[in-house]
Scaffold this motif. Structure first.
Motif, PDB file in Angstrom:
ATOM      1  N   ARG A 137      40.978 -24.165 -58.440  1.00 29.27           N
ATOM      2  CA  ARG A 137      40.422 -23.235 -58.067  1.00 29.27           C
ATOM      3  C   ARG A 137      38.669 -23.327 -58.307  1.00 29.27           C
ATOM      4  NH1 ARG A 137      41.193 -17.211 -60.752  1.00 29.27           N
ATOM      5  NH2 ARG A 137      43.500 -17.553 -60.172  1.00 29.27           N
ATOM      6  N   GLU A 138      38.421 -23.836 -59.335  1.00 28.53           N
ATOM      7  CA  GLU A 138      37.056 -24.140 -59.815  1.00 28.53           C
ATOM      8  C   GLU A 138      36.219 -24.924 -58.724  1.00 28.53           C
ATOM      9  OE1 GLU A 138      34.323 -25.631 -63.571  1.00 28.53           O
ATOM     10  OE2 GLU A 138      36.647 -25.718 -63.442  1.00 28.53           O
ATOM     11  N   VAL A 183      35.886 -23.269 -55.397  1.00 27.66           N
ATOM     12  CA  VAL A 183      34.675 -22.104 -55.503  1.00 27.66           C
ATOM     13  C   VAL A 183      33.296 -22.981 -55.256  1.00 27.66           C
ATOM     14  CG1 VAL A 183      33.360 -20.361 -56.763  1.00 27.66           C
ATOM     15  CG2 VAL A 183      36.048 -20.209 -56.676  1.00 27.66           C
ATOM     16  N   PRO A 199      29.744 -13.185 -56.455  1.00 35.02           N
ATOM     17  CA  PRO A 199      30.586 -12.340 -57.013  1.00 35.02           C
ATOM     18  C   PRO A 199      30.015 -11.962 -58.445  1.00 35.02           C
ATOM     19  CG  PRO A 199      31.496 -14.516 -57.331  1.00 35.02           C
ATOM     20  CD  PRO A 199      30.258 -14.563 -56.422  1.00 35.02           C
ATOM     21  N   GLY A 241      34.656 -11.243 -61.227  1.00 35.61           N
ATOM     22  CA  GLY A 241      35.095 -11.047 -59.867  1.00 35.61           C
ATOM     23  C   GLY A 241      34.695  -9.845 -59.249  1.00 35.61           C
ATOM     24  N   TRP A 242      35.125  -9.890 -57.798  1.00 32.33           N
ATOM     25  CA  TRP A 242      35.014  -8.851 -56.933  1.00 32.33           C
ATOM     26  C   TRP A 242      35.824  -7.574 -57.432  1.00 32.33           C
ATOM     27  CZ3 TRP A 242      30.269  -9.103 -54.316  1.00 32.33           C
ATOM     28  CH2 TRP A 242      29.982 -10.217 -53.872  1.00 32.33           C
ATOM     29  N   ARG A 266      38.830 -13.432 -55.457  1.00 32.62           N
ATOM     30  CA  ARG A 266      37.992 -12.633 -56.290  1.00 32.62           C
ATOM     31  C   ARG A 266      37.003 -13.245 -56.620  1.00 32.62           C
ATOM     32  NH1 ARG A 266      39.659  -7.904 -58.827  1.00 32.62           N
ATOM     33  NH2 ARG A 266      38.719  -8.661 -60.861  1.00 32.62           N
ATOM     34  N   GLU A 267      36.768 -14.593 -56.805  1.00 31.61           N
ATOM     35  CA  GLU A 267      35.878 -15.491 -57.411  1.00 31.61           C
ATOM     36  C   GLU A 267      34.800 -16.019 -56.348  1.00 31.61           C
ATOM     37  OE1 GLU A 267      37.093 -18.306 -60.195  1.00 31.61           O
ATOM     38  OE2 GLU A 267      38.366 -16.734 -61.221  1.00 31.61           O
TER      39      GLU A 267
END
Length: 265
Positions: free
Chosen positions: A11-12, A15, A38, A42-43, A65-66
């Protein structure tokens, strides 16, 4: 070529790759204010476990979200991050949205591909004519460009993913009903996908027509529009593109604005 067995999802890293790509677009043609970052945590507009009937994994929702997004609600029209391609602005989605509608907005519909897109795969783009379906797989660590132009793959110097989904099914990586639609895709690792897009911009196979519209050199254009496209390519080269040490972004943007004004009026 990259072996599917050597890839993994982070994930990192995902993003970071998308953020880096948007920064690249800003360095070339896009308004910096169009990139939305964001807040800490997160959002808040994106539910941690998804919308009703969305049916995506918590990892997909955590990623959404990120991510940074392009502000697709700003005027005068939506922003292209690749030719004719509108990246989805997930943070601008209402909390009580119907998840089925969101999937239909960003994915090939089951009637089209004869199966459901799995819960661990999410659409990155608004899928409608002409914006393509581009989907990210949080298990295999790849991005699919559904019905990708052969011209794009011919002009891609980055490493795609070795083999094909038929072999992946034999290896037990994907179920049988998921083979056909993936076989209709160009497939890259997440990092190489964004490298590929940047490469096409550097070659000016992807041509920014102002700060919001991007065309490619392969789709047929009327003579007048083709002349404008060539003129814009020449303007970018005149101002130093793709050498970032020489490229004068502001002077280039100003001259492009003058070049495209006649056919926009």
């Amino acid at each position: 070529m990259v072996s599917i067995h050597d890839l993994s999802y982070s994930r990192e890293a995902t993003v970071a790759a998308i953020r880096d790509y948007y920064r690249f677009l800003v360095s070339m043609y896009m308004d910096e204010s169009n990139v939305l970052e964001p807040p800490a945590g997160g959002w808040p507009s994106i539910p941690p476990h998804g919308w009703a009937n969305f049916g995506k994994t918590d990892e997909v929702m955590g990623l959404l979200r990120e991510l940074p997004y392009l502000d697709q609600c700003s005027e005068p029209y939506q922003i292209h991050a690749a030719p004719y391609t509108v990246f989805a602005d997930w943070q601008n989605t209402e909390e009580n949205c119907d998840g089925q509608k969101l999937k239909k907005w960003t994915e090939p519909w089951p009637d089209e591909i004869q199966c459901e897109i799995p819960a661990h795969i999410v659409g990155l783009t608004a899928y409608n004519d002409p914006s393509p379906a581009i989907l990210l797989d949080t298990e295999l660590g790849v991005i699919y460009w559904y019905e990708c132009s052969g011209k794009l793959e011919e002009n891609d110097e980055t490493e795609g993913v070795q083999g094909d989904p038929y072999a992946w099914e034999e290896d037990g990586l994907i179920p049988e009903d998921q083979v056909e639609w993936r076989g209709a895709c160009g497939i890259w690792s997440i990092e190489n996908f964004f490298k590929m897009l940047k490469e096409q911009f550097r070659k000016l196979n992807f041509v920014p027509i102002g700060p919001r519209e991007v065309q490619d050199v392969w789709v047929g254009q009327a003579d007048e529009l083709k002349e404008t496209q060539v003129a814009v390519q020449n303007i970018y080269r005149k101002h130093g593109w793709p050498d970032m040490a020489r490229f004068n972004r502001e002077a280039c943007r100003a001259e492009v604005k003058l070049a495209i004004r006649p056919w926009q009026n």
